[in-house]
Scaffold this active site. Structure first.
Site, PDB file in Angstrom:
ATOM      1  N   ALA A   1      27.401 -17.774  42.236  1.00 54.70           N
ATOM      2  CA  ALA A   1      26.813 -16.691  41.432  1.00 54.70           C
ATOM      3  C   ALA A   1      25.760 -17.179  40.442  1.00 54.70           C
ATOM      4  CB  ALA A   1      27.923 -15.956  40.686  1.00 54.70           C
TER       5      ALA A   1
ATOM      6  N   GLN B   1      28.434 -18.192  48.578  1.00 57.57           N
ATOM      7  CA  GLN B   1      29.602 -17.377  48.209  1.00 57.57           C
ATOM      8  C   GLN B   1      29.138 -16.008  47.739  1.00 57.57           C
ATOM      9  OE1 GLN B   1      32.678 -20.115  45.985  1.00 57.57           O
ATOM     10  NE2 GLN B   1      30.604 -20.779  45.475  1.00 57.57           N
TER      11      GLN B   1
ATOM     12  N   CYS C   1      32.338   2.162  58.068  1.00 55.04           N
ATOM     13  CA  CYS C   1      33.485   3.075  58.143  1.00 55.04           C
ATOM     14  C   CYS C   1      34.647   2.380  58.856  1.00 55.04           C
ATOM     15  CB  CYS C   1      33.100   4.351  58.913  1.00 55.04           C
ATOM     16  SG  CYS C   1      34.524   5.434  59.212  1.00 55.04           S
TER      17      CYS C   1
ATOM     18  N   SER D   1      27.714 -22.852  41.091  1.00 54.27           N
ATOM     19  CA  SER D   1      29.094 -22.451  41.397  1.00 54.27           C
ATOM     20  C   SER D   1      30.062 -23.222  40.496  1.00 54.27           C
ATOM     21  CB  SER D   1      29.443 -22.738  42.860  1.00 54.27           C
ATOM     22  OG  SER D   1      30.807 -22.374  43.102  1.00 54.27           O
TER      23      SER D   1
ATOM     24  N   ARG E   1      32.599 -15.939  36.172  1.00 56.61           N
ATOM     25  CA  ARG E   1      33.348 -16.681  35.139  1.00 56.61           C
ATOM     26  C   ARG E   1      32.371 -17.189  34.086  1.00 56.61           C
ATOM     27  NH1 ARG E   1      34.788 -17.424  40.130  1.00 56.61           N
ATOM     28  NH2 ARG E   1      36.899 -16.811  40.750  1.00 56.61           N
TER      29      ARG E   1
ATOM     30  N   HIS F   1      31.528 -14.838  51.835  1.00 56.07           N
ATOM     31  CA  HIS F   1      32.268 -13.703  51.259  1.00 56.07           C
ATOM     32  C   HIS F   1      31.649 -12.369  51.647  1.00 56.07           C
ATOM     33  CE1 HIS F   1      33.788 -16.712  47.989  1.00 56.07           C
ATOM     34  NE2 HIS F   1      34.398 -16.855  49.139  1.00 56.07           N
TER      35      HIS F   1
ATOM     36  N   ASP G   1      25.037 -10.879  47.415  1.00 53.11           N
ATOM     37  CA  ASP G   1      23.890 -10.078  46.945  1.00 53.11           C
ATOM     38  C   ASP G   1      22.697 -10.081  47.904  1.00 53.11           C
ATOM     39  OD1 ASP G   1      23.411 -12.724  44.491  1.00 53.11           O
ATOM     40  OD2 ASP G   1      22.566 -12.602  46.514  1.00 53.11           O
TER      41      ASP G   1
ATOM     42  N   ASN H   1      24.383 -27.159  38.030  1.00 53.78           N
ATOM     43  CA  ASN H   1      25.187 -26.082  37.468  1.00 53.78           C
ATOM     44  C   ASN H   1      25.090 -26.113  35.954  1.00 53.78           C
ATOM     45  OD1 ASN H   1      27.018 -23.876  38.243  1.00 53.78           O
ATOM     46  ND2 ASN H   1      28.462 -24.940  36.899  1.00 53.78           N
TER      47      ASN H   1
HETATM   48  N1  APR Z   1      21.825 -21.803  36.720  1.00 48.66           N
HETATM   49  C1  APR Z   1      22.828 -22.612  37.146  1.00 48.66           C
HETATM   50  N2  APR Z   1      24.147 -22.362  36.927  1.00 48.66           N
HETATM   51  C2  APR Z   1      24.450 -21.241  36.244  1.00 48.66           C
HETATM   52  C3  APR Z   1      23.463 -20.344  35.759  1.00 48.66           C
HETATM   53  C4  APR Z   1      22.110 -20.662  36.027  1.00 48.66           C
HETATM   54  N3  APR Z   1      21.099 -19.876  35.599  1.00 48.66           N
HETATM   55  N4  APR Z   1      24.098 -19.330  35.106  1.00 48.66           N
HETATM   56  C5  APR Z   1      25.429 -19.584  35.204  1.00 48.66           C
HETATM   57  N5  APR Z   1      25.649 -20.722  35.870  1.00 48.66           N
HETATM   58  C6  APR Z   1      26.916 -21.347  36.266  1.00 48.66           C
HETATM   59  C7  APR Z   1      28.090 -21.004  35.376  1.00 48.66           C
HETATM   60  O1  APR Z   1      28.191 -21.958  34.322  1.00 48.66           O
HETATM   61  C8  APR Z   1      29.269 -21.117  36.339  1.00 48.66           C
HETATM   62  O2  APR Z   1      29.811 -22.439  36.323  1.00 48.66           O
HETATM   63  O3  APR Z   1      27.241 -20.800  37.530  1.00 48.66           O
HETATM   64  C9  APR Z   1      28.648 -20.859  37.724  1.00 48.66           C
HETATM   65  C10 APR Z   1      29.114 -19.541  38.328  1.00 48.66           C
HETATM   66  O4  APR Z   1      30.499 -19.651  38.547  1.00 48.66           O
HETATM   67  P1  APR Z   1      31.331 -18.342  38.979  1.00 48.66           P
HETATM   68  O5  APR Z   1      30.949 -17.189  38.101  1.00 48.66           O
HETATM   69  O6  APR Z   1      32.758 -18.762  39.051  1.00 48.66           O
HETATM   70  O7  APR Z   1      30.773 -17.988  40.414  1.00 48.66           O
HETATM   71  P2  APR Z   1      31.183 -18.635  41.813  1.00 48.66           P
HETATM   72  O8  APR Z   1      31.427 -20.085  41.684  1.00 48.66           O
HETATM   73  O9  APR Z   1      30.146 -18.192  42.782  1.00 48.66           O
HETATM   74  O10 APR Z   1      32.561 -17.871  42.156  1.00 48.66           O
HETATM   75  C11 APR Z   1      33.099 -18.081  43.444  1.00 48.66           C
HETATM   76  O11 APR Z   1      34.750 -16.372  42.987  1.00 48.66           O
HETATM   77  O12 APR Z   1      35.394 -14.296  42.242  1.00 48.66           O
HETATM   78  C12 APR Z   1      35.057 -15.027  43.365  1.00 48.66           C
HETATM   79  O13 APR Z   1      34.213 -14.098  45.321  1.00 48.66           O
HETATM   80  C13 APR Z   1      33.827 -14.456  44.032  1.00 48.66           C
HETATM   81  O14 APR Z   1      32.143 -15.646  45.288  1.00 48.66           O
HETATM   82  C14 APR Z   1      32.856 -15.618  44.062  1.00 48.66           C
HETATM   83  C15 APR Z   1      33.767 -16.825  43.908  1.00 48.66           C
END
Ligand code: APR
Length: 253
Positions: free
Chosen positions: A27, A105, A131, A196, A39, A123, A108, A221
């Site tokens: 994300a 993951q 449907c 991630s 998170r 995902h 979008d 990250n």
């Molecule tokens: N650049 C780099 N990293 C970033 C940025 C950015 N601009 N903004 C945020 N982050 C980092 C955050 O510090 C965090 O460690 O991206 C990471 C996102 O982590 P999550 O929100 O946990 O997302 P993700 O790892 O994709 O989650 C995995 O969890 O809930 C499930 O299915 C959902 O696919 C998702 C999975």
């Protein structure tokens, strides 16, 4: 900032020396496109309980909660979201024949909108809705219109129950996609784990599989991750800034 420059140089040299790069994204790569992460600061799971919002048992019992959040929050975010510099850098790397796959993951669809062609969506995609009864497929615009009349939205074709083509908590990942992602991870020479938290399995096995199979592992990250200790280089920066630096040729480079 000298240390950051050193790490950027290390990663640039790794990319130059690699020909079978795989990106593994989360994300954080879409944060700069206005899509909230799950998170950390401002994360979705700080505001909505995933065990209600995206749990398959809850959805099948009461889909109206998911669809009301889709209507009130997610639809606008998705509609406005455009790929950012990080998505574009990965598409450039694939066009140059250096990157063989993006394993994401994210749900979008921004990697495809940026021009990446081999995208493995572990995902699923929130942009695809179907449907459960007749299999008819709809877009987010179709469903947003339907939700103006009723929630949950009935299938226009047969009146059946609609669901997003995403993996809910409680469901397993699409077998074929996971198998292809595992094969790409085991055959790459460099894995870029970008944006991630690397805490959700089985997805988070993939960077470890790549490392075990002899690839180098680079983590980009904003926050630390549990895999930092096995990475060859860790860059704590925004995905757009770091990727623009290591994959030149972007609009502002
Ligand atoms: N650049 C780099 N990293 C970033 C940025 C950015 N601009 N903004 C945020 N982050 C980092 C955050 O510090 C965090 O460690 O991206 C990471 C996102 O982590 P999550 O929100 O946990 O997302 P993700 O790892 O994709 O989650 C995995 O969890 O809930 C499930 O299915 C959902 O696919 C998702 C999975």
């Amino acid at each position: 900032m000298r240390e950051m420059d050193d790490r950027i140089k290390i990663l640039s040299d790794m990319i130059a020396a690699s020909s079978r790069i795989v990106a593994f994204t989360g994300a954080g790569i879409s944060a700069e496109s206005g899509i909230p992460t799950y998170r950390g600061e401002g994360g979705m799971w700080n505001r909505y309980d995933p065990n209600i919002y995206v749990n398959i048992d809850y959805f099948m019992r009461d889909p109206s909660y998911y669809w009301s959040l889709f209507h009130d929050v997610r639809y606008d975010v998705l509609r406005k979201a455009r790929p950012n510099a990080a998505h574009a850098a990965l598409a450039r790397l694939e066009k140059r024949g250096k990157l063989t796959a993006v394993i994401t993951q994210n749900i979008d669809g921004l990697h495809q909108l940026a021009g990446s062609r081999n995208v493995l969506e572990l995902h699923g995609s929130t942009r695809k809705i179907y449907c459960l009864n007749c299999g008819a497929r709809y877009t987010i615009d179709d469903v947003h219109e339907l939700l103006k009349k009723s929630n949950p939205p009935p299938c226009p074709n047969c009146g059946g129950m609609l669901r997003p083509d995403v993996v809910f908590f409680g469901e397993s990942l699409p077998e074929d996609t996971l198998a292809r992602a595992t094969e790409e991870s085991e055959n790459c020479d460099l894995m870029l784990a970008i944006g991630s938290s690397l805490v959700v399995y089985p997805a988070a096995w993939l960077p470890q599989r790549a490392k075990e199979s002899g690839a180098r592992l680079a983590i980009i990250n904003r926050g630390s991750t549990p895999l930092d200790s096995i990475a060859d280089v860790v860059i704590s920066a925004s995905a757009g800034e770091a990727l623009n630096a290591v994959v030149p040729g972007g609009p502002d480079s």
